[in-house]
Scaffold this motif. Structure first.
Motif, mmCIF file in Angstrom:
data_model
loop_
_atom_site.group_PDB
_atom_site.id
_atom_site.type_symbol
_atom_site.label_atom_id
_atom_site.label_comp_id
_atom_site.label_asym_id
_atom_site.label_seq_id
_atom_site.Cartn_x
_atom_site.Cartn_y
_atom_site.Cartn_z
ATOM 1 N N THR A 14 -0.572 5.203 0.773
ATOM 2 C CA THR A 14 -0.426 4.577 2.096
ATOM 3 C C THR A 14 -0.435 5.617 3.214
ATOM 4 O O THR A 14 -0.942 5.350 4.306
ATOM 5 C CB THR A 14 0.871 3.752 2.155
ATOM 6 N N GLU A 28 -2.189 8.346 3.143
ATOM 7 C CA GLU A 28 -3.591 8.740 3.287
ATOM 8 C C GLU A 28 -4.364 7.752 4.170
ATOM 9 O O GLU A 28 -5.203 8.147 4.974
ATOM 10 C CB GLU A 28 -4.237 8.817 1.893
ATOM 11 N N TYR A 29 -4.058 6.453 4.035
ATOM 12 C CA TYR A 29 -4.835 5.447 4.754
ATOM 13 C C TYR A 29 -4.185 4.987 6.066
ATOM 14 O O TYR A 29 -4.889 4.563 6.984
ATOM 15 C CB TYR A 29 -5.070 4.233 3.856
ATOM 16 N N TRP A 30 -2.851 5.044 6.148
ATOM 17 C CA TRP A 30 -2.183 4.504 7.338
ATOM 18 C C TRP A 30 -1.285 5.501 8.064
ATOM 19 O O TRP A 30 -0.573 5.142 8.985
ATOM 20 C CB TRP A 30 -1.378 3.266 6.958
#
Length: 524
Positions: free
Chosen positions: A242, A244-246
């Motif tokens: 999470t 890494e993406y958010w």
């Protein structure tokens, strides 16, 4: 003719007054250790569940009241042996200031009072509820620290494996997960102990109520350990994904805490699912409800004959013994442990013979909070034409309450260093300083290699074993009223082309230089 109900046995109300007074004497006799224990519940989050353990034990004993009133229970004088053993541990705990002894002494004395009140037969009936009380006692700090470090490493490795399954590039260095844009450090808050201890308590309760084969009940308890490790690793992996993406906000604040709570709920559901499966395994498959024996004792039926237990004289004598010890301790003079005079590390020389010049360094604030040192020395010494030598020492004015040196054997892997070799080494120091035994370790991280010497300077003794350190803390706290001591560590890099013997000569020569100076800062 209607059949007369079987008689039930009860404790007269006047005897409950005696029980209450004896209970107060028990608490008073072990109050220092119990106070320290409750303080740990408030400070150490891994043990924040401790407040509920006595309530759970009382509930489980009450649940057994139906069985207890079916038979006559007589107190046994053998209970005084347990009371005496518990008091002995309490005295050792007070003399040494190691409160753990008093906490275990409290449990042993409580068992002794139970034997003195309701005998061996009755105590066996409530053995489970009494055993649950062991979970309210915090582990020794050094055990908790070692366990925490190992769980951090395991959780980090499994968490990184999960992150890589999502095709995310990640680098693991000890317990630091490097995502490139963000470094996720698996510290104490993520080591899994906050799940493990409460879940083990739930596992014990589940096994207690589970009416099945003994191997199934043991499996329920033991399964909480791998379950905790896997779920905690899953949490760490999901945080990494999470993030890494958010973004880093996914690893901080309320969301981070919610993730921990959610994963604990997952652990509970898995435990329930495990019990449901085990209930259906074996010769007679049953539903979970059929094997889960959570019953509430009912009232005594009208017209049932009532008989009263004899007065528990052994328990009363045990209570008087506890009261006497408490009064003696109350009137005895109390003195703090001796803390000998020493020079603070701030006065340690930065210019040493042999042209060694030191550059002092500082530990991070969060590291200092974890180490809880009273004084420390962290210096990089260098001289022309030689690799530097890092000198670190952690000094504790008192180690009786559990705070003591963190073993490099545990801490080095946490920094990403692999221990290639470690063993005791006998060094011959120059200048007539004699021989000295230290832990000698060769560690490596990637292409970097280092030579490490470390030892524990404990009130004039040079020790290499962590267990010897604990023994002498106890011994000296009782016999010498002292528990001060320090960890000493020397580290030097080993170049790829350098012979390890050359690095040994460098550290041994440097140790010969500082050994006489260390005594001013670490009293013998």
């Amino acid at each position: 003719m209607p059949q007369t109900p079987a008689p039930v046995w009860q404790v007269p109300k006047a005897q409950w007054v005696v029980v209450a007074l004896v209970g107060m004497a028990l608490i008073a006799a072990f109050l220092p250790g119990l106070r320290f224990m409750v303080a740990n519940w408030a400070i150490v989050e891994e043990y924040s569940y401790g407040y509920f353990i006595p309530l759970i034990s009382v509930f489980l004993i009450w649940q057994k009241s139906d069985q207890l009133r079916q038979v006559e229970l007589r107190g046994s004088w053998a209970g005084l042996l347990f009371v005496g053993a518990g008091l002995l541990l309490g005295v050792i705990g007070e003399l040494s200031a190691i409160r753990l002894f008093g906490q275990y002494g409290f449990i042993i004395a409580l068992v002794g009072l139970s034997v003195g009140f309701i005998g061996w037969r009755g105590t066996r009936m409530i053995a489970g509820p009494l055993a649950i009380l062991m979970f309210m006692i915090p582990l020794p700090q050094f055990v908790l620290r070692e366990l925490s470090q190992q769980l951090q490493l395991v959780s980090s490795e499994l968490g990184v494996g999960l992150i890589r399954l999502f095709g995310i590039s990640v680098f693991l260095e000890g317990n630091v997960i490097d995502l490139g844009s963000y470094k996720l450090q698996v510290v104490e808050a993520c080591n899994g102990l906050r799940y493990l201890f409460p879940l083990m308590v739930l596992g014990m309760l589940a096994a207690y109520f589970f009416q099945g084969a003994m191997w199934k009940r043991v499996l329920i308890v033991l399964s909480t350990i791998p379950m905790t490790i896997v779920i905690n690793s899953l949490r760490i992996g999901l945080i990494g994904v999470t993030v890494e993406y958010w973004g880093p906000a996914m690893a901080e604040g309320m969301l981070h805490d919610f993730e921990g709570w959610f994963m604990f709920m997952v652990c509970m559901l898995l435990l329930i699912g495990e019990m449901a499966v085990l209930a259906r395994v074996g010769g007679r498959p049953q539903s979970l409800g059929a094997v889960f024996g959570l019953e509430v004792p009912g009232p005594v039926a009208a017209g049932t004959p009532i008989r009263y237990h004899r007065f528990p004289t052994p328990m009363l004598v045990g209570g008087l013994l506890l009261l006497s010890v408490w009064l003696i301790a109350l009137w005895s003079p109390k003195g703090a442990q001796i803390q000998p005079q020493r020079l603070p590390y701030s006065q340690f020389s930065m210019h040493l013979p042999g042209d060694w010049v030191g550059l002092p360094d500082k530990l991070d604030r969060d590291v200092l909070a974890t180490l809880a040192v009273d004084d420390y020395l962290l210096v990089n010494y260098a001289r022309e034409g030689e690799p530097l030598i890092n000198l670190y020492s952690a000094y504790y004015a008192s180690q009786s309450s559990g705070q003591s040196s963190h073993s490099p054997r545990t801490c080095m892997p946490g920094g990403g260093w692999k221990i290639e070799h470690i063993a005791d080494a006998v060094l011959t120091l120059a200048g007539g300083a004699g021989a000295m035994t230290v832990n000698r370790a060769i560690i490596q991280k990637g292409d970097q290699r280092q030579l490490v010497y470390y030892w524990f300077d404990q009130r004039g003794r040079v020790l290499t074993s962590e267990f010897d350190v604990k023994w002498y803390i106890l011994r000296d706290a009782i016999l010498r009223n002292r528990s001060d001591g320090a960890l000493m560590r020397l580290v030097t890099p080993v170049a790829p082309t350098e012979d390890i013997d050359r690095a040994d000569q460098r550290l041994t020569g440097f140790l010969s230089t500082i050994a006489p100076r260390l005594r001013e800062h670490v009293p013998g």
